[in-house]
Design a protein around this motif. Structure first.
Motif, PDB file in Angstrom:
ATOM      1  N   LEU A  80      65.488  52.237  49.793  1.00 50.28           N
ATOM      2  CA  LEU A  80      65.715  50.727  49.542  1.00 50.28           C
ATOM      3  C   LEU A  80      65.206  49.901  50.712  1.00 50.28           C
ATOM      4  O   LEU A  80      65.050  50.363  51.783  1.00 50.28           O
ATOM      5  CB  LEU A  80      67.505  50.628  49.792  1.00 50.28           C
ATOM      6  N   LEU A  81      64.563  48.653  49.999  1.00 50.27           N
ATOM      7  CA  LEU A  81      63.964  47.883  51.084  1.00 50.27           C
ATOM      8  C   LEU A  81      64.683  46.458  50.765  1.00 50.27           C
ATOM      9  O   LEU A  81      64.917  45.635  51.930  1.00 50.27           O
ATOM     10  CB  LEU A  81      62.438  47.471  50.482  1.00 50.27           C
ATOM     11  N   HIS A  82      65.100  46.189  49.726  1.00 50.31           N
ATOM     12  CA  HIS A  82      66.076  44.773  49.291  1.00 50.31           C
ATOM     13  C   HIS A  82      67.020  44.936  48.139  1.00 50.31           C
ATOM     14  O   HIS A  82      66.667  45.943  47.304  1.00 50.31           O
ATOM     15  CB  HIS A  82      64.896  43.757  49.099  1.00 50.31           C
ATOM     16  N   ASN A  83      68.059  44.247  48.100  1.00 44.03           N
ATOM     17  CA  ASN A  83      68.768  44.047  46.967  1.00 44.03           C
ATOM     18  C   ASN A  83      69.301  42.783  47.185  1.00 44.03           C
ATOM     19  O   ASN A  83      68.993  41.961  47.950  1.00 44.03           O
ATOM     20  CB  ASN A  83      69.827  45.146  47.059  1.00 44.03           C
ATOM     21  N   LYS A  84      70.551  42.338  46.373  1.00 41.06           N
ATOM     22  CA  LYS A  84      71.081  40.924  46.223  1.00 41.06           C
ATOM     23  C   LYS A  84      71.433  40.604  47.678  1.00 41.06           C
ATOM     24  O   LYS A  84      71.467  39.356  47.956  1.00 41.06           O
ATOM     25  CB  LYS A  84      71.830  40.837  44.999  1.00 41.06           C
ATOM     26  N   ASP A  85      71.930  41.641  48.213  1.00 38.18           N
ATOM     27  CA  ASP A  85      72.510  41.095  49.633  1.00 38.18           C
ATOM     28  C   ASP A  85      71.521  41.130  50.857  1.00 38.18           C
ATOM     29  O   ASP A  85      71.777  40.412  52.104  1.00 38.18           O
ATOM     30  CB  ASP A  85      73.639  42.144  50.041  1.00 38.18           C
ATOM     31  N   VAL A  86      70.608  41.829  50.869  1.00 36.64           N
ATOM     32  CA  VAL A  86      69.581  42.123  52.006  1.00 36.64           C
ATOM     33  C   VAL A  86      68.114  41.918  51.796  1.00 36.64           C
ATOM     34  O   VAL A  86      67.646  42.368  50.467  1.00 36.64           O
ATOM     35  CB  VAL A  86      69.918  43.372  52.749  1.00 36.64           C
ATOM     36  N   SER A  87      67.322  41.302  52.623  1.00 36.43           N
ATOM     37  CA  SER A  87      65.808  41.345  52.399  1.00 36.43           C
ATOM     38  C   SER A  87      65.186  41.654  53.580  1.00 36.43           C
ATOM     39  O   SER A  87      65.888  41.575  54.607  1.00 36.43           O
ATOM     40  CB  SER A  87      65.512  39.961  51.834  1.00 36.43           C
ATOM     41  N   PRO A  88      63.992  41.960  53.681  1.00 31.16           N
ATOM     42  CA  PRO A  88      63.259  42.541  54.960  1.00 31.16           C
ATOM     43  C   PRO A  88      63.333  41.511  55.890  1.00 31.16           C
ATOM     44  O   PRO A  88      63.031  40.320  55.567  1.00 31.16           O
ATOM     45  CB  PRO A  88      61.939  42.825  54.356  1.00 31.16           C
ATOM     46  N   GLU A  89      63.632  41.682  57.069  1.00 24.79           N
ATOM     47  CA  GLU A  89      63.860  40.600  58.036  1.00 24.79           C
ATOM     48  C   GLU A  89      62.425  40.068  58.694  1.00 24.79           C
ATOM     49  O   GLU A  89      61.508  41.180  59.216  1.00 24.79           O
ATOM     50  CB  GLU A  89      64.405  41.127  59.414  1.00 24.79           C
ATOM     51  N   LEU A  98      75.095  44.415  57.836  1.00 27.04           N
ATOM     52  CA  LEU A  98      75.315  44.950  56.462  1.00 27.04           C
ATOM     53  C   LEU A  98      73.739  45.423  56.211  1.00 27.04           C
ATOM     54  O   LEU A  98      73.639  46.656  55.418  1.00 27.04           O
ATOM     55  CB  LEU A  98      75.258  43.861  55.773  1.00 27.04           C
ATOM     56  N   GLY A  99      72.789  44.717  56.662  1.00 28.39           N
ATOM     57  CA  GLY A  99      71.312  45.213  56.182  1.00 28.39           C
ATOM     58  C   GLY A  99      70.880  46.402  56.751  1.00 28.39           C
ATOM     59  O   GLY A  99      70.540  47.483  55.946  1.00 28.39           O
ATOM     60  N   LEU A 100      71.260  46.556  57.956  1.00 30.12           N
ATOM     61  CA  LEU A 100      70.994  48.110  58.791  1.00 30.12           C
ATOM     62  C   LEU A 100      71.610  49.282  58.007  1.00 30.12           C
ATOM     63  O   LEU A 100      71.243  49.955  57.926  1.00 30.12           O
ATOM     64  CB  LEU A 100      71.364  47.881  60.231  1.00 30.12           C
ATOM     65  N   ASN A 101      73.065  48.799  57.769  1.00 26.07           N
ATOM     66  CA  ASN A 101      73.884  49.888  57.155  1.00 26.07           C
ATOM     67  C   ASN A 101      73.431  50.223  55.847  1.00 26.07           C
ATOM     68  O   ASN A 101      73.017  51.573  55.613  1.00 26.07           O
ATOM     69  CB  ASN A 101      75.405  49.432  57.051  1.00 26.07           C
ATOM     70  N   GLN A 102      73.042  49.286  55.117  1.00 24.86           N
ATOM     71  CA  GLN A 102      72.675  49.699  53.736  1.00 24.86           C
ATOM     72  C   GLN A 102      71.245  50.386  53.705  1.00 24.86           C
ATOM     73  O   GLN A 102      71.171  51.606  52.919  1.00 24.86           O
ATOM     74  CB  GLN A 102      72.635  48.299  52.903  1.00 24.86           C
ATOM     75  N   LEU A 103      70.334  50.001  54.526  1.00 29.82           N
ATOM     76  CA  LEU A 103      69.004  50.585  54.428  1.00 29.82           C
ATOM     77  C   LEU A 103      69.178  51.855  55.293  1.00 29.82           C
ATOM     78  O   LEU A 103      68.566  52.999  54.561  1.00 29.82           O
ATOM     79  CB  LEU A 103      67.978  49.882  55.145  1.00 29.82           C
ATOM     80  N   PHE A 104      69.663  52.073  56.194  1.00 28.84           N
ATOM     81  CA  PHE A 104      69.885  53.399  57.137  1.00 28.84           C
ATOM     82  C   PHE A 104      70.676  54.438  55.845  1.00 28.84           C
ATOM     83  O   PHE A 104      70.401  55.610  56.044  1.00 28.84           O
ATOM     84  CB  PHE A 104      70.381  53.213  58.437  1.00 28.84           C
ATOM     85  N   HIS A 105      71.530  53.899  55.309  1.00 27.03           N
ATOM     86  CA  HIS A 105      72.493  54.746  54.500  1.00 27.03           C
ATOM     87  C   HIS A 105      71.689  55.412  53.439  1.00 27.03           C
ATOM     88  O   HIS A 105      71.552  56.446  52.984  1.00 27.03           O
ATOM     89  CB  HIS A 105      73.808  54.042  53.639  1.00 27.03           C
ATOM     90  N   VAL A 106      70.903  54.393  52.680  1.00 23.42           N
ATOM     91  CA  VAL A 106      69.799  55.096  51.300  1.00 23.42           C
ATOM     92  C   VAL A 106      69.079  55.692  52.020  1.00 23.42           C
ATOM     93  O   VAL A 106      68.412  56.745  51.024  1.00 23.42           O
ATOM     94  CB  VAL A 106      69.702  53.963  50.463  1.00 23.42           C
ATOM     95  N   ASN A 107      68.322  55.531  53.085  1.00 31.74           N
ATOM     96  CA  ASN A 107      66.943  55.884  53.228  1.00 31.74           C
ATOM     97  C   ASN A 107      67.165  57.055  54.204  1.00 31.74           C
ATOM     98  O   ASN A 107      66.153  57.715  54.390  1.00 31.74           O
ATOM     99  CB  ASN A 107      66.143  54.808  54.130  1.00 31.74           C
TER     100      ASN A 107
END
Ligand SMILES: NC(=O)c1ccc[n+]([C@@H]2O[C@H](COP(=O)([O-])OP(=O)(O)OC[C@H]3O[C@@H](n4cnc5c(N)ncnc54)[C@H](OP(=O)(O)O)[C@@H]3O)[C@@H](O)[C@H]2O)c1
Length: 237
Positions: A80-89, A98-107
């Motif tokens: 995961l790099l981006h989705n409707k809620d998060v994009s690269p900083e 939210l972004g940290l959680n989602q990316l660390f969760h999937v990656n």
């Protein structure tokens, strides 16, 4: 000996291409093609399994579907790099929980919890290769541009998990191999919004997989724990 392969993220651009590639290999008996939504694969060799890092019950369903069959190669092609809620900083100012959680969760968390679940099968299989798709931007040495805090750091954390897992699995069996692979810059859902700024070669998923399978084929136990590019060169951590 014929081998069984498990591909996580068989719906993704690269995971789908890996699935098609191994379907054509004569020494492959079965492919367990894991994805969040059922993909139609027109092959008796391919066994689709619904799997989602966010749904614990799918981990249990997977173990049932595998039914103690040996697994020889595991390819983790999720990411995961981006989705409707998060994009690269672009700036530290853009970092969010939210972004940290989602990316660390999937990656990182999801793939490692999956390996934990598969450990009994890994222990009883003869030779196991585990390939995690990582990214060159996870290399601390290579980071000259900055930005993409969550993605970069999740891939750096994944690379540490790869090294640590490789040590543990080689204590179990010295032939076991765990590596990371950077697929190159590949035209996919994950990369699409960023390709217009790329001034190096962009590969199709098919081209990327054609390179990676050569590296995966010739990788040796002494290479375990490293991350490789598509030419088979080690990427500095
Ligand atoms: N493309 C590039 O240029 C590039 C460069 C460097 C590294 N990589 C790495 O290569 C890998 C594959 O990327 P790709 O380009 O093929 O991207 P992609 O087409 O977006 O595929 C990503 C895959 O991850 C799956 N996924 C996402 N969240 C998940 C979850 N919660 N549970 C289970 N599966 C989940 C997706 O499932 P759905 O289909 O259901 O969404 C999809 O199968 C990633 O690890 C990526 O970081 C890619």
């Amino acid at each position: 000996m014929k081998k069984n392969i498990l591909i996580v993220g068989a719906s993704g651009s690269i995971g789908h291409e890996f699935t098609k590639h191994y379907d054509l290999e004569r020494n492959v008996e079965k492919i367990f093609a894991l994805s969040r939504r059922n993909k139609d694969f027109d092959s008796k060799k391919i066994h689709p399994v619904i799997f989602d890092y966010n749904k614990d019950e799918t981990f249990e369903d997977l173990i049932d579907a595998l039914n103690n069959q040996p697994i020889n190669t595991i390819i983790i092609a999720t990411g995961l790099l981006h989705n409707k809620d998060v994009s690269p900083e672009k700036s530290v100012n853009n970092i969010s929980v939210l972004g940290l959680n989602q990316l660390f969760h999937v990656n990182v968390f999801g793939p490692m919890l999956l390996i934990k679940k598969l450990l009994p099968l890994i222990k009883q299989s003869t030779l196991v290769k585990i390939i995690f798709l990582t990214a060159r931007v996870g290399s601390i040495t290579d980071n000259k541009l900055g930005g993409w805090y969550s993605y970069r750091s999740s891939k750096a954390a994944l690379n540490m998990m790869i090294r640590t897992l490789s040590i543990e699995l080689q204590r179990i069996k010295k032939e076991n191999i765990v590596i990371g692979m950077h697929p190159g810059t590949v035209d996919s859902n994950l990369s699409k919004p960023f390709l217009k700024n790329v001034n190096h070669q962009i590969l199709s998923p098919k081209e990327s997989v054609a390179h990676m399978v050569k590296v995966i084929h010739r990788i040796k136990p002494e290479d375990s724990g490293n991350c490789f590019d598509i030419k088979g060169n080690v990427i500095d951590p």
